[in-house]
Write a protein that holds these residues in place. Structure first.
Motif, PDB file in Angstrom:
ATOM      1  N   TYR A   1       2.127  -2.041  -4.751  1.00 11.08           N
ATOM      2  CA  TYR A   1       1.230  -3.154  -4.417  1.00 11.08           C
ATOM      3  C   TYR A   1       0.426  -2.849  -3.156  1.00 11.08           C
ATOM      4  O   TYR A   1      -0.762  -3.170  -3.083  1.00 11.08           O
ATOM      5  CB  TYR A   1       2.043  -4.439  -4.216  1.00 11.08           C
TER       6      TYR A   1
ATOM      7  N   ALA B   1      -3.622  -2.410  -2.807  1.00 14.54           N
ATOM      8  CA  ALA B   1      -4.425  -3.164  -1.825  1.00 14.54           C
ATOM      9  C   ALA B   1      -5.288  -2.217  -1.005  1.00 14.54           C
ATOM     10  O   ALA B   1      -6.462  -2.513  -0.729  1.00 14.54           O
ATOM     11  CB  ALA B   1      -3.503  -3.968  -0.916  1.00 14.54           C
TER      12      ALA B   1
ATOM     13  N   TYR C   1      -1.882  -6.229 -10.424  1.00 13.14           N
ATOM     14  CA  TYR C   1      -1.483  -7.502  -9.827  1.00 13.14           C
ATOM     15  C   TYR C   1      -1.197  -8.562 -10.897  1.00 13.14           C
ATOM     16  O   TYR C   1      -0.311  -9.388 -10.725  1.00 13.14           O
ATOM     17  CB  TYR C   1      -2.565  -8.004  -8.865  1.00 13.14           C
TER      18      TYR C   1
ATOM     19  N   LEU D   1      -2.708  -9.522  -2.694  1.00 11.88           N
ATOM     20  CA  LEU D   1      -1.528  -8.720  -2.306  1.00 11.88           C
ATOM     21  C   LEU D   1      -0.394  -9.648  -1.870  1.00 11.88           C
ATOM     22  O   LEU D   1       0.757  -9.484  -2.300  1.00 11.88           O
ATOM     23  CB  LEU D   1      -1.894  -7.757  -1.168  1.00 11.88           C
TER      24      LEU D   1
END
Lengths: 118, 227
Positions: free
Chosen positions: A31, A35, A79, B96
């Protein structure tokens, strides 16, 4: 990208029957990497916007569209977990998206800036 | 959830399963169907913006300066790319935080031995971070709308104003709904704690939040960056 099978891959609902579909989600480090990639792509897009030579080139608009599509796909796959999810969810999202995108392109050819190309 | 497990839970609910003949939870199918329909909505709004792009007879314009022939007032290109870039980055980071919140809820039952694991495992922290990032994005949007109105662009000024405020306003309304959704999840988390059995609730909210993010990815490029 690697997938954790020890910590972050706990079943989405402990109430699920074990025989049922088990979701495989990426691990936390994935993750963060995603990002970082999204941030870098956004920075590149803004840099392109402020570069007169790139703006004047024929590749400006296609380049921005490709980068935008890349960001879109990354968020949806990692995501929103569509890469790991059931194919029915993929169909429920990509089906309408395909129809909508086709409609957008058709409208641009009919009424928008692409109409002159017909 | 089995009957004994439900009875052991502080707030015991009747056992309710939402599974369909596909073996998938109907709530998750519903959110994906909803997201598919939302794709249609936003593409129609984006199409309208793109069709009207460059067809405004009077300024202000998004990327070009303009001098009002009546008043002689000089109006510069109205879009503020640095501010919008920051708001875009904020919304990307909120995605995120949201995915970390979901992972924290899913892994709530697992032991957390290190400080890093405790931080990553705090669903409250990541839900707060997501809600604050979403609110910050809305703050940027409020600043942008206000400055546009002060510079002479309203929803009634020209075709650009009408299509721009409609498109970004609809998106802002979706972000607002998402922030409210996150705050309700936070209230549940404070009230009884979110655990693995609630993962689907958080997953559905996360899908909605990420969708709002991907819509902005498209808007940022098509409206703000392409001249």
């Amino acid at each position: 990208m690697e997938h954790d099978t020890t910590y972050a891959d706990a079943p989405a609902e402990i109430s699920h029957d074990p025989a049922e579909h088990v979701e495989h989600h990426p691990q936390w480090s994935t993750y963060w990497k995603v990002a970082l990639i999204l941030g870098i792509i956004t920075a590149v897009e803004v840099w392109m916007y402020y570069s007169p030579a790139i703006v004047a080139s024929r590749g400006f608009v296609p380049g921005l569209l490709v980068l935008s599509a890349l960001k879109f796909a990354i968020v949806v796959m990692f995501y929103m977990h569509l890469k790991y999810d059931h194919k029915l969810f993929r169909a429920l999202f990509t089906g309408p998206l395909f129809i909508a995108a086709s409609l957008l392109i058709a409208l641009m050819f009919l009424f928008g800036h692409l109409a002159a190309k017909l | 959830m089995t009957a004994p497990a439900a009875a052991a839970h502080p707030i015991a609910h009747p056992v309710v399963h939402h599974y369909t003949s596909t073996g998938l939870d109907s709530r998750k199918i519903a959110i994906w169907a909803f997201i598919g329909s939302e794709c249609m909505l936003f593409v129609s709004l984006i199409s309208t913006y793109l069709i009207y792009k460059g067809r405004s007879r009077v300024g202000p314009f998004p990327h070009e300066a303009w001098v009002d022939p009546v008043t002689g007032r000089h109006l510069h290109a109205i879009l503020n790319i640095p501010v919008t870039s920051m708001s875009t980055f904020t919304l990307l980071m909120s995605s995120l935080f949201m995915v970390l919140a979901l992972a924290a809820v899913q892994n709530k039952a697992l032991p957390k031995n290190t400080r890093g694991e405790r931080i990553l495992g705090s669903s409250k922290l990541w839900l707060w971070a997501t809600a604050i990032a979403g609110t910050t994005f809305l703050g940027f949007q409020a600043f942008e709308f206000t400055s546009f109105v002060h510079e002479g662009l309203s929803i009634r000024t020209n075709l650009f104003g009408s299509s721009f405020f409609t498109l970004t306003g609809f998106h802002g309304a979706h972000v607002t709904a998402g922030v409210i959704w996150l705050l309700t999840l936070l209230s549940i988390d404070y009230k009884r704690g979110l655990g693995p059995k609630d993962a689907l609730k958080v997953d559905i909210a996360a899908l909605y939040w990420h969708f709002v993010d991907v819509v902005w990815i498209a808007i940022f490029t098509l409206v703000y960056l392409i001249k």
